[in-house]
Design an enzyme around this catalytic site. Structure first.
Site, PDB file in Angstrom:
ATOM      1  N   LYS A 155      52.934 -17.286  55.652  1.00 13.14           N
ATOM      2  CA  LYS A 155      51.995 -16.170  55.821  1.00 13.14           C
ATOM      3  C   LYS A 155      51.951 -15.702  57.273  1.00 13.14           C
ATOM      4  O   LYS A 155      52.068 -14.519  57.572  1.00 13.14           O
ATOM      5  CB  LYS A 155      50.571 -16.580  55.392  1.00 13.14           C
ATOM      6  CG  LYS A 155      50.442 -16.948  53.941  1.00 13.14           C
ATOM      7  CD  LYS A 155      49.007 -17.275  53.577  1.00 13.14           C
ATOM      8  CE  LYS A 155      48.467 -18.535  54.247  1.00 13.14           C
ATOM      9  NZ  LYS A 155      49.159 -19.774  53.861  1.00 13.14           N
ATOM     10  N   THR A 156      51.808 -16.666  58.170  1.00 10.42           N
ATOM     11  CA  THR A 156      51.720 -16.310  59.576  1.00 10.42           C
ATOM     12  C   THR A 156      53.042 -15.705  60.046  1.00 10.42           C
ATOM     13  O   THR A 156      53.073 -14.771  60.834  1.00 10.42           O
ATOM     14  CB  THR A 156      51.335 -17.552  60.414  1.00 10.42           C
ATOM     15  OG1 THR A 156      50.127 -18.083  59.863  1.00 10.42           O
ATOM     16  CG2 THR A 156      51.116 -17.202  61.859  1.00 10.42           C
ATOM     17  N   ASP A 177      44.757 -13.062  60.136  1.00 13.24           N
ATOM     18  CA  ASP A 177      45.310 -14.317  59.609  1.00 13.24           C
ATOM     19  C   ASP A 177      44.135 -15.217  59.213  1.00 13.24           C
ATOM     20  O   ASP A 177      43.027 -15.042  59.720  1.00 13.24           O
ATOM     21  CB  ASP A 177      46.172 -14.998  60.690  1.00 13.24           C
ATOM     22  CG  ASP A 177      47.112 -16.059  60.088  1.00 13.24           C
ATOM     23  OD1 ASP A 177      47.096 -16.239  58.858  1.00 13.24           O
ATOM     24  OD2 ASP A 177      47.861 -16.685  60.850  1.00 13.24           O
ATOM     25  N   GLU A 178      44.361 -16.167  58.339  1.00  9.00           N
ATOM     26  CA  GLU A 178      43.317 -17.106  57.883  1.00  9.00           C
ATOM     27  C   GLU A 178      42.092 -16.355  57.386  1.00  9.00           C
ATOM     28  O   GLU A 178      40.946 -16.708  57.685  1.00  9.00           O
ATOM     29  CB  GLU A 178      42.906 -18.062  59.034  1.00  9.00           C
ATOM     30  CG  GLU A 178      44.051 -18.767  59.724  1.00  9.00           C
ATOM     31  CD  GLU A 178      44.556 -19.983  58.969  1.00  9.00           C
ATOM     32  OE1 GLU A 178      44.015 -20.289  57.894  1.00  9.00           O
ATOM     33  OE2 GLU A 178      45.521 -20.603  59.437  1.00  9.00           O
ATOM     34  N   GLN A 225      42.369 -23.229  51.429  1.00  6.36           N
ATOM     35  CA  GLN A 225      42.176 -23.732  52.794  1.00  6.36           C
ATOM     36  C   GLN A 225      40.893 -23.219  53.430  1.00  6.36           C
ATOM     37  O   GLN A 225      40.761 -23.201  54.650  1.00  6.36           O
ATOM     38  CB  GLN A 225      43.368 -23.352  53.665  1.00  6.36           C
ATOM     39  CG  GLN A 225      44.658 -24.026  53.232  1.00  6.36           C
ATOM     40  CD  GLN A 225      45.787 -23.730  54.200  1.00  6.36           C
ATOM     41  OE1 GLN A 225      45.770 -24.144  55.348  1.00  6.36           O
ATOM     42  NE2 GLN A 225      46.774 -22.986  53.748  1.00  6.36           N
ATOM     43  N   ARG A 283      49.717 -30.211  56.635  1.00  9.17           N
ATOM     44  CA  ARG A 283      50.224 -30.026  58.004  1.00  9.17           C
ATOM     45  C   ARG A 283      51.548 -30.751  58.193  1.00  9.17           C
ATOM     46  O   ARG A 283      52.299 -30.488  59.126  1.00  9.17           O
ATOM     47  CB  ARG A 283      49.244 -30.563  59.075  1.00  9.17           C
ATOM     48  CG  ARG A 283      47.879 -29.912  59.170  1.00  9.17           C
ATOM     49  CD  ARG A 283      47.944 -28.435  59.236  1.00  9.17           C
ATOM     50  NE  ARG A 283      47.772 -27.856  57.926  1.00  9.17           N
ATOM     51  CZ  ARG A 283      48.122 -26.606  57.615  1.00  9.17           C
ATOM     52  NH1 ARG A 283      48.653 -25.827  58.496  1.00  9.17           N
ATOM     53  NH2 ARG A 283      47.940 -26.137  56.401  1.00  9.17           N
TER      54      ARG A 283
HETATM   55  P1  ATP Z   1      49.345 -22.162  56.745  1.00  6.37           P
HETATM   56  O1  ATP Z   1      48.756 -21.876  55.401  1.00  6.37           O
HETATM   57  O2  ATP Z   1      49.347 -23.611  57.028  1.00  6.37           O
HETATM   58  O3  ATP Z   1      48.770 -21.310  57.808  1.00  6.37           O
HETATM   59  P2  ATP Z   1      51.575 -20.329  56.619  1.00  6.37           P
HETATM   60  O4  ATP Z   1      51.613 -19.825  55.240  1.00  6.37           O
HETATM   61  O5  ATP Z   1      50.991 -19.465  57.643  1.00  6.37           O
HETATM   62  O6  ATP Z   1      50.904 -21.777  56.618  1.00  6.37           O
HETATM   63  P3  ATP Z   1      53.825 -20.446  58.398  1.00  6.37           P
HETATM   64  O7  ATP Z   1      53.202 -21.275  59.449  1.00  6.37           O
HETATM   65  O8  ATP Z   1      54.023 -19.010  58.647  1.00  6.37           O
HETATM   66  O9  ATP Z   1      53.061 -20.691  57.009  1.00  6.37           O
HETATM   67  O10 ATP Z   1      55.226 -21.042  57.996  1.00  6.37           O
HETATM   68  C1  ATP Z   1      55.423 -22.436  57.762  1.00  6.37           C
HETATM   69  C2  ATP Z   1      56.785 -22.870  58.275  1.00  6.37           C
HETATM   70  O11 ATP Z   1      57.797 -22.327  57.463  1.00  6.37           O
HETATM   71  C3  ATP Z   1      57.064 -22.355  59.671  1.00  6.37           C
HETATM   72  O12 ATP Z   1      57.781 -23.343  60.369  1.00  6.37           O
HETATM   73  C4  ATP Z   1      57.914 -21.131  59.436  1.00  6.37           C
HETATM   74  O13 ATP Z   1      58.752 -20.819  60.516  1.00  6.37           O
HETATM   75  C5  ATP Z   1      58.712 -21.549  58.217  1.00  6.37           C
HETATM   76  N1  ATP Z   1      59.145 -20.404  57.378  1.00  6.37           N
HETATM   77  C6  ATP Z   1      58.366 -19.446  56.865  1.00  6.37           C
HETATM   78  N2  ATP Z   1      59.084 -18.564  56.153  1.00  6.37           N
HETATM   79  C7  ATP Z   1      60.367 -18.982  56.203  1.00  6.37           C
HETATM   80  C8  ATP Z   1      61.624 -18.487  55.665  1.00  6.37           C
HETATM   81  N3  ATP Z   1      61.683 -17.402  54.910  1.00  6.37           N
HETATM   82  N4  ATP Z   1      62.720 -19.198  55.953  1.00  6.37           N
HETATM   83  C9  ATP Z   1      62.668 -20.310  56.703  1.00  6.37           C
HETATM   84  N5  ATP Z   1      61.554 -20.816  57.243  1.00  6.37           N
HETATM   85  C10 ATP Z   1      60.403 -20.169  57.002  1.00  6.37           C
HETATM   86 MG    MG Z   2      49.318 -19.674  58.910  1.00  4.40          MG
END
Ligand code: ATP
Ligand code: MG
Length: 670
Positions: A35-36, A214-215, A245, A603
């Site tokens: 997402k981030t 975000d969040e 979350q 995490r």
């Molecule tokens: P959270 O809910 O914990 O905030 P999130 O959904 O924001 O998580 P991110 O932190 O954006 O997730 O991504 C998690 C990990 O996966 C990061 O290391 C990111 O670089 C990697 N990632 C995300 N999308 C891809 C992709 N399409 N290919 C490879 N790696 C990815």
């Molecule tokens: Mg995130």
């Protein structure tokens, strides 16, 4: 839309979300699904497509998350362009809004921001003033009550308890008189300012044409209102979040905001992401087995194309000392034998107090660590002193800061004079600074005290004038001022040992260095802008020791760990009453505690260990503990349950034996 390299790495739904930049977008997806990453890629994409960086706003929950987001954007575009995007927390957005309009709300433009320790100091004074020294009302409790009330829109009159009512009333009045606001006021006043002034609303709507949050699951009602006020007619708002979350219910965060989003921003594009890129399937299955027990959630199936990893270890420890010792040794061994960086490890706990024993262990083995959420660098006595001087210089009405510095170093203004001035200021409803200047007040003082006040006034006035020029070198000014008041000497006199004096002087020095650095980076902000930045860094959840931010094992609360990831995580102290917290039973927030553990588990990228202790000291005495009742909900297939005794009795493998002898040899040779 012009393609850019950031888009290449995204999967189809991620890409769709990143490329849809007009109209409302809602990305609802589980932990680690990127997402981030979508938000950062989206920002980069906009800039590639010639949207001016200053029209983009991304709001996150912590300063740390904002910094990380900016860094991620910078790697995709340039440092310079990333610097022009506004990526900040809700609170700093509010400060920006208020600096342009707070006069319309009856405050002066140079208002001070009170952090929690300022608030507690003020509340303590008010409680003593109203109810006497023996009053048992805890300032922390009062603070929580008042903060809760403010966020619910309740006024003092809504309280049945007369003491809290009076304290709340006085607190608000004193803050206003001191031209100071607390963190809750920042939100409340910014919303009020925008609500009451259509012209302001329009101008901010034109300013930020593209908004991302975000969040989003952790926004509260006020934050949602703020968003509705600054999103313009084009409705370019994109929010990302995960209902599983949501862990800030106690701060008024409202999960229904996710549902409301579709109500306020009709017809959003809804994007679901299901592939998790962070954790092994083993860890994901464990997380899924836990969160399944929450009712009222949007069903999500997280999966990862990574292989299965090691099962999660669930270890019962005899006591907290053994727990810390074992984990720290484990990390040490992993570092030495498998060449893992200390940055790869995080220790996650439910309450701040749980970190101390780990810190001791880390120090003993000389392992670098960074504590997130501990005493902040800015809360050290000497740093607070310097900050208080600067606060008085920018806002003479700031009584809390004034009372802190007026006699440090001593300058002939005694306790009696200060008390009299405070009483006088309450009677006249003026600031203490003005009371000191009052002719009538001065007439009641001996000549010597009058002269001392005159000298103090001259000092503050001189520096106030200097600092009011936004181009003034405030870093240089602070150095000069500290020399003038002979602050160094004062610190030396007030320390028990030369070592302590050394440390405190170093801290002041470091603070000055920081100021010089900030001066160079953001010249135009002026002293007030610098002080805003310092205050905003001290948001309750993430105060940290700046100095230790760089390198090492992270010690962090589960709340503050949101959005972050680490190869190896240890979730510690998972006993019933701690996790879930004992309050959660009476407050009916067990589901939120479960989400908190879910955040903790998700995490971890590669390995996860959860520990609990059979006994833990409370007020010095060991008390028996029970394992967390959440353990029963975790899929046993994904767990390897271990008793500490088995670990201690386990045959030593060759590597560790050799390592042990090497360490012994090293010790003996020293
Ligand atoms: P959270 O809910 O914990 O905030 P999130 O959904 O924001 O998580 P991110 O932190 O954006 O997730 O991504 C998690 C990990 O996966 C990061 O290391 C990111 O670089 C990697 N990632 C995300 N999308 C891809 C992709 N399409 N290919 C490879 N790696 C990815
Ligand atoms: Mg995130």
């Amino acid at each position: 839309m012009i393609q850019h390299k950031g888009l290449i790495g995204l999967n189809p739904p991620q890409r769709e979300a990143a490329e849809t930049i007009s109209g409302p977008v809602l990305i609802l997806a589980g932990a680690g699904t990127g997402k981030t990453r979508v938000v950062t890629t989206r920002i980069a994409g906009m800039i590639y497509n010639d949207i001016p960086a200053r029209e983009i706003l991304a709001v996150t929950f912590t300063n740390k998350a904002a910094t990380e987001m900016r860094e991620r954007v910078a790697t995709m575009i340039s440092q310079e362009a990333a610097g022009e995007v506004t990526i900040c927390t809700f609170h700093s957005l509010c400060v920006r809004i208020l600096r342009t309009c707070i006069e319309r709300l009856g405050y002066k433009k140079n208002f001070s921001i009170y952090t929690q320790s300022d608030q507690l100091g003020l509340l303590k004074k008010i409680i003593v003033r109203t109810a006497g020294k023996d009053e048992k009302l805890d300032p922390k409790m009062a603070n929580m009550e008042i903060s809760g009330a403010k966020n619910r829109g309740e006024v003092p009159g809504d309280f049945d308890d007369s003491l809290i009512r009076i304290v709340y009333e006085n607190y608000q009045r004193d803050l206003k008189q001191m031209n100071a606001v607390d963190f809750d006021d920042l939100m409340l006043l910014a919303v009020r300012g925008l609500e009451e002034n259509p012209d302001l609303r329009k101008s901010w709507q034109r300013h930020f044409r593209y908004i991302m949050v975000d969040e989003f699951q952790d926004t509260n009602h006020l934050q949602m209102t703020l968003l509705r006020l600054i999103v313009g007619k084009e409705r370019n708002i994109c929010v990302v979040g995960d209902d599983d979350q949501s862990i800030y219910g106690w701060r008024g965060a409202d999960i229904t905001n996710i549902l409301d989003f579709e109500r306020f921003f009709k017809g959003p594009k809804i994007v679901k992401l299901e592939e998790n890129y962070r954790s092994t399937n083993t860890i994901l299955r464990l997380a899924n087995s836990l969160i399944r027990h929450n009712i009222d959630r949007r069903e999500k199936t997280l999966w990862s194309s990574k292989e299965d990893g090691e099962p999660t270890k669930l270890i019962s420890m005899p006591d907290a000392e053994t727990e810390a010792e074992w984990i720290v040794n484990e990390i040490h061994d992993e570092h030495r034998m498998h060449d893992r960086s200390y940055n790869d490890f995080a220790i996650l706990f439910r309450m701040n107090a749980q970190s101390r024993i780990f810190e001791e262990q880390f120090r003993e083995l000389e392992i670098p660590y960074k504590l997130i959420g501990g005493q902040s660098f800015y809360e050290r006595r000497e740093v607070k002193d310097v900050l208080a001087y600067l606060n008085v210089i920018t806002n003479n009405d700031d009584d809390v800061s004034l009372l802190r510095i007026i006699a440090s170093p001593p300058r002939g203004i005694g306790g009696g004079t200060i008390e009299a001035a405070t009483t006088f200021s309450i009677e006249r409803q003026s600031s203490v600074y003005d009371a000191l200047q009052d002719i009538e007040f001065q007439a009641s003082l001996p000549k010597r005290a009058q002269n001392a006040i005159g000298r103090f006034h001259e000092l503050i006035q001189r520096y106030s004038e200097f600092a009011s020029n936004p181009n003034a070198d405030y870093a240089e000014m602070t150095t000069t001022m500290l020399k003038e008041i002979n602050y160094d000497e004062y610190v030396k006199k007030n320390c028990k040992t030369p070592d302590e004096a050394d440390m405190r002087r170093k801290n002041v020095h470091e603070f000055l260095e920081g100021m010089h650095f900030s001066m160079k980076k953001k010249k135009k902000r002026g002293l007030r802008g610098f002080l805003d930045g310092v205050a905003l860094m001290q948001d309750r959840e993430e105060r940290g020791d700046e100095k230790e931010q760089g390198h090492g094992v992270s010690l962090i609360t589960m709340h503050a760990s949101k959005g972050l990831e680490f190869p190896c995580c240890f979730i510690v102290g998972a006993e019933e009453g701690t996790l879930p917290h004992s309050r959660s039973v009476e407050e009916g927030t067990r589901d939120e505690e479960r989400r908190l553990l879910y955040v903790g588990i998700t995490r971890a990228q590669e390995c996860l260990t959860i520990t609990w202790c059979h006994s833990r000291r409370k007020y010095g005495d060991p008390l028996p503990c029970m394992p967390s009742s959440f353990f029963k909900e975790l899929d046993p297939e994904e767990l390897e349950k271990v008793d500490y005794k088995e670990l201690a009795d386990a045959p030593v493998d060759e590597d560790s034996a050799l390592d042990y002898f090497a360490r012994m040899k090293e010790m003996l040779s020293q």
